[in-house]
Design a protein around this motif. Structure first.
Motif, PDB file in Angstrom:
ATOM      1  N   ILE A 147       0.838  -1.203   0.000  1.00  0.00           N
ATOM      2  CA  ILE A 147       0.000   0.000   0.000  1.00  0.00           C
ATOM      3  C   ILE A 147       0.872   1.251   0.000  1.00  0.00           C
ATOM      4  O   ILE A 147       0.627   2.207  -0.750  1.00  0.00           O
ATOM      5  N   GLU A 148       1.898   1.244   0.833  1.00  0.00           N
ATOM      6  CA  GLU A 148       2.808   2.395   0.883  1.00  0.00           C
ATOM      7  C   GLU A 148       3.516   2.589  -0.454  1.00  0.00           C
ATOM      8  O   GLU A 148       3.640   3.721  -0.944  1.00  0.00           O
ATOM      9  N   ASN A 149       3.966   1.507  -1.062  1.00  0.00           N
ATOM     10  CA  ASN A 149       4.641   1.598  -2.362  1.00  0.00           C
ATOM     11  C   ASN A 149       3.698   2.138  -3.437  1.00  0.00           C
ATOM     12  O   ASN A 149       4.109   2.927  -4.304  1.00  0.00           O
ATOM     13  N   ALA A 150       2.438   1.699  -3.382  1.00  0.00           N
ATOM     14  CA  ALA A 150       1.455   2.177  -4.366  1.00  0.00           C
ATOM     15  C   ALA A 150       1.217   3.678  -4.209  1.00  0.00           C
ATOM     16  O   ALA A 150       1.093   4.412  -5.206  1.00  0.00           O
ATOM     17  N   LEU A 151       1.175   4.157  -2.965  1.00  0.00           N
ATOM     18  CA  LEU A 151       1.014   5.597  -2.727  1.00  0.00           C
ATOM     19  C   LEU A 151       2.248   6.370  -3.185  1.00  0.00           C
ATOM     20  O   LEU A 151       2.132   7.476  -3.734  1.00  0.00           O
ATOM     21  N   GLN A 152       3.424   5.801  -2.947  1.00  0.00           N
ATOM     22  CA  GLN A 152       4.657   6.436  -3.419  1.00  0.00           C
ATOM     23  C   GLN A 152       4.648   6.542  -4.940  1.00  0.00           C
ATOM     24  O   GLN A 152       5.068   7.566  -5.497  1.00  0.00           O
ATOM     25  N   GLN A 153       4.171   5.480  -5.595  1.00  0.00           N
ATOM     26  CA  GLN A 153       4.091   5.502  -7.055  1.00  0.00           C
ATOM     27  C   GLN A 153       3.077   6.540  -7.528  1.00  0.00           C
ATOM     28  O   GLN A 153       3.306   7.253  -8.530  1.00  0.00           O
ATOM     29  N   LEU A 154       1.969   6.654  -6.810  1.00  0.00           N
ATOM     30  CA  LEU A 154       0.962   7.656  -7.148  1.00  0.00           C
ATOM     31  C   LEU A 154       1.533   9.066  -7.006  1.00  0.00           C
ATOM     32  O   LEU A 154       1.328   9.929  -7.886  1.00  0.00           O
ATOM     33  N   VAL A 173      -1.716  13.167  -0.785  1.00  0.00           N
ATOM     34  CA  VAL A 173      -1.077  11.867  -0.981  1.00  0.00           C
ATOM     35  C   VAL A 173       0.095  11.700  -0.010  1.00  0.00           C
ATOM     36  O   VAL A 173       0.303  10.618   0.562  1.00  0.00           O
ATOM     37  N   GLN A 174       0.872  12.768   0.194  1.00  0.00           N
ATOM     38  CA  GLN A 174       1.973  12.716   1.163  1.00  0.00           C
ATOM     39  C   GLN A 174       1.446  12.418   2.571  1.00  0.00           C
ATOM     40  O   GLN A 174       2.063  11.675   3.349  1.00  0.00           O
ATOM     41  N   THR A 175       0.293  13.008   2.894  1.00  0.00           N
ATOM     42  CA  THR A 175      -0.337  12.745   4.194  1.00  0.00           C
ATOM     43  C   THR A 175      -0.750  11.282   4.315  1.00  0.00           C
ATOM     44  O   THR A 175      -0.588  10.652   5.375  1.00  0.00           O
ATOM     45  N   LEU A 176      -1.259  10.734   3.213  1.00  0.00           N
ATOM     46  CA  LEU A 176      -1.650   9.331   3.207  1.00  0.00           C
ATOM     47  C   LEU A 176      -0.438   8.420   3.413  1.00  0.00           C
ATOM     48  O   LEU A 176      -0.511   7.417   4.131  1.00  0.00           O
ATOM     49  N   ILE A 177       0.669   8.774   2.802  1.00  0.00           N
ATOM     50  CA  ILE A 177       1.902   7.991   2.968  1.00  0.00           C
ATOM     51  C   ILE A 177       2.350   8.000   4.420  1.00  0.00           C
ATOM     52  O   ILE A 177       2.716   6.966   4.980  1.00  0.00           O
ATOM     53  N   ARG A 196      -6.579  -5.175   0.895  1.00  0.00           N
ATOM     54  CA  ARG A 196      -6.451  -5.471  -0.544  1.00  0.00           C
ATOM     55  C   ARG A 196      -7.288  -4.511  -1.377  1.00  0.00           C
ATOM     56  O   ARG A 196      -6.868  -4.089  -2.466  1.00  0.00           O
ATOM     57  N   GLN A 197      -8.469  -4.166  -0.875  1.00  0.00           N
ATOM     58  CA  GLN A 197      -9.325  -3.226  -1.593  1.00  0.00           C
ATOM     59  C   GLN A 197      -8.696  -1.837  -1.655  1.00  0.00           C
ATOM     60  O   GLN A 197      -8.759  -1.144  -2.682  1.00  0.00           O
ATOM     61  N   ILE A 198      -8.086  -1.404  -0.545  1.00  0.00           N
ATOM     62  CA  ILE A 198      -7.404  -0.107  -0.514  1.00  0.00           C
ATOM     63  C   ILE A 198      -6.274  -0.093  -1.546  1.00  0.00           C
ATOM     64  O   ILE A 198      -6.101   0.890  -2.282  1.00  0.00           O
ATOM     65  N   LEU A 199      -5.513  -1.180  -1.597  1.00  0.00           N
ATOM     66  CA  LEU A 199      -4.421  -1.271  -2.576  1.00  0.00           C
ATOM     67  C   LEU A 199      -4.955  -1.193  -3.996  1.00  0.00           C
ATOM     68  O   LEU A 199      -4.398  -0.476  -4.840  1.00  0.00           O
ATOM     69  N   MET A 200      -6.036  -1.893  -4.275  1.00  0.00           N
ATOM     70  CA  MET A 200      -6.626  -1.873  -5.623  1.00  0.00           C
ATOM     71  C   MET A 200      -7.138  -0.480  -5.986  1.00  0.00           C
ATOM     72  O   MET A 200      -6.996  -0.029  -7.133  1.00  0.00           O
ATOM     73  N   ASP A 201      -7.710   0.220  -5.013  1.00  0.00           N
ATOM     74  CA  ASP A 201      -8.222   1.572  -5.273  1.00  0.00           C
ATOM     75  C   ASP A 201      -7.085   2.539  -5.598  1.00  0.00           C
ATOM     76  O   ASP A 201      -7.214   3.395  -6.484  1.00  0.00           O
ATOM     77  N   ILE A 202      -5.975   2.409  -4.868  1.00  0.00           N
ATOM     78  CA  ILE A 202      -4.820   3.278  -5.135  1.00  0.00           C
ATOM     79  C   ILE A 202      -4.273   3.021  -6.537  1.00  0.00           C
ATOM     80  O   ILE A 202      -3.959   3.960  -7.294  1.00  0.00           O
ATOM     81  N   GLU A 203      -4.154   1.751  -6.883  1.00  0.00           N
ATOM     82  CA  GLU A 203      -3.656   1.394  -8.216  1.00  0.00           C
ATOM     83  C   GLU A 203      -4.607   1.887  -9.304  1.00  0.00           C
ATOM     84  O   GLU A 203      -4.164   2.307 -10.387  1.00  0.00           O
ATOM     85  N   LYS A 204      -5.907   1.845  -9.021  1.00  0.00           N
ATOM     86  CA  LYS A 204      -6.890   2.337  -9.983  1.00  0.00           C
ATOM     87  C   LYS A 204      -6.750   3.843 -10.184  1.00  0.00           C
ATOM     88  O   LYS A 204      -6.785   4.338 -11.329  1.00  0.00           O
ATOM     89  N   ILE A 205      -6.575   4.590  -9.082  1.00  0.00           N
ATOM     90  CA  ILE A 205      -6.394   6.040  -9.182  1.00  0.00           C
ATOM     91  C   ILE A 205      -5.138   6.357  -9.979  1.00  0.00           C
ATOM     92  O   ILE A 205      -5.139   7.240 -10.857  1.00  0.00           O
ATOM     93  N   ASN A 206      -4.071   5.649  -9.701  1.00  0.00           N
ATOM     94  CA  ASN A 206      -2.807   5.872 -10.406  1.00  0.00           C
ATOM     95  C   ASN A 206      -2.962   5.598 -11.891  1.00  0.00           C
ATOM     96  O   ASN A 206      -2.433   6.338 -12.743  1.00  0.00           O
ATOM     97  N   SER A 207      -3.685   4.531 -12.207  1.00  0.00           N
ATOM     98  CA  SER A 207      -3.908   4.182 -13.614  1.00  0.00           C
ATOM     99  C   SER A 207      -4.734   5.247 -14.322  1.00  0.00           C
ATOM    100  O   SER A 207      -4.424   5.641 -15.461  1.00  0.00           O
ATOM    101  N   GLU A 208      -5.769   5.751 -13.662  1.00  0.00           N
ATOM    102  CA  GLU A 208      -6.613   6.794 -14.258  1.00  0.00           C
ATOM    103  C   GLU A 208      -5.814   8.069 -14.492  1.00  0.00           C
ATOM    104  O   GLU A 208      -5.924   8.707 -15.558  1.00  0.00           O
ATOM    105  N   LEU A 209      -5.008   8.462 -13.481  1.00  0.00           N
ATOM    106  CA  LEU A 209      -4.205   9.675 -13.629  1.00  0.00           C
ATOM    107  C   LEU A 209      -3.199   9.533 -14.771  1.00  0.00           C
ATOM    108  O   LEU A 209      -3.007  10.470 -15.565  1.00  0.00           O
ATOM    109  N   SER A 210      -2.563   8.389 -14.855  1.00  0.00           N
ATOM    110  CA  SER A 210      -1.576   8.159 -15.916  1.00  0.00           C
ATOM    111  C   SER A 210      -2.226   8.281 -17.286  1.00  0.00           C
ATOM    112  O   SER A 210      -1.632   8.856 -18.221  1.00  0.00           O
ATOM    113  N   THR A 211      -3.450   7.768 -17.414  1.00  0.00           N
ATOM    114  CA  THR A 211      -4.177   7.850 -18.689  1.00  0.00           C
ATOM    115  C   THR A 211      -4.463   9.302 -19.051  1.00  0.00           C
ATOM    116  O   THR A 211      -4.281   9.729 -20.205  1.00  0.00           O
TER     117      THR A 211
END
Length: 247
Positions: A147-154, A173-177, A196-211
């Protein structure tokens, strides 16, 4: 590896010498009782005890990392094996008298072996259970680390596109980290799905932003802020539930 093989060679040599010494002492001191059943029972029991200790030490030498993780358990196992050898050696002192009460002598050996096996079994179950629990706890630690790595990637994705991202969103996002860093790393089984759901949501946000960033589109700040707020609320709720479950 050379040192380990050398140590194993020394251990094997000590084992063979111990077996030889046990044989010489038995056939020398108790030569008058060679034809008796008690003599051979003591000799075989001695061989079994020495071999068990040899196997134990060899295992510890080959798996020192496991031994260091569960020192009390493995130490207790070694103590039981040594005590069994000591008992067998004490019983051998009564070889000459054993024929007068052979039934009780056999029973004594049998009970001692049974107790040793039961204790070793209990200790091995404890070691296996502890190792399994540690593996589960390690998995839980990995989940929070992901989860922390996913937030760092975001955050990294946002920082690469500062023009399209508001400063307030990056600070969120820094606060979340920081919130994840100071969260309890041990997640109860009932909350693993939530992680697991929190991790999936972070990855989804990152994917949307990247798009959006790749297309050069502006990000819907209100929608992103709402997503980050929900993440923050879920992380706080997770931590609160963990505190409640431990109280």
């Amino acid at each position: 590896m050379i040192i380990k093989r050398s140590n194993l060679f020394i251990l094997d040599a000590i084992y063979l010498i111990s077996m030889l010494v046990a044989s010489v002492v038995s056939f020398t001191v108790f030569n008058h009782a060679i034809v008796s059943f008690s003599f051979w029972m003591n000799l075989v029991a001695t061989y079994v005890a020495i071999t068990a200790i040899w196997i134990y030490i060899r295992y510890v030498m080959l798996h020192m990392d496991r031994f260091k993780q569960l020192v009390p358990g493995y130490t207790a196992l070694g103590i039981v094996l040594v005590m069994y050898l000591i008992c067998v050696m004490i019983y051998s002192l009564f070889t000459g008298l054993a024929d007068h009460g052979l039934r009780w002598f056999v029973l004594l050996h049998t009970v001692t072996l049974a107790i040793a096996l039961i204790l070793c079994g209990i200790i091995l179950i404890f070691i296996k259970s502890t190792r399994r629990n540690e593996a589960v706890e390690q998995t839980k630690l990995v989940n929070l680390h992901l989860i922390e790595n996913a937030l760092q990637q975001l955050l990294h994705t946002m920082e690469r596109h500062t023009v399209l991202t508001a400063e307030e969103e990056r600070k969120t996002v820094q606060t979340l980290i920081e919130l994840v860093k100071y969260s309890d790393p041990i997640t109860p089984h009932s909350l693993e799905y939530n992680d697991r759901q929190i991790l999936m949501d972070i990855e989804k946000i990152n994917s949307e932003l990247s798009t959006h960033y790749e297309a050069g589109e502006l990000v819907n700040s209100e929608h992103l802020a709402s997503q980050l707020f929900r993440l923050k609320s879920r992380l706080k709720e997770r931590n609160q539930q963990i505190v409640t479950s431990k109280s």
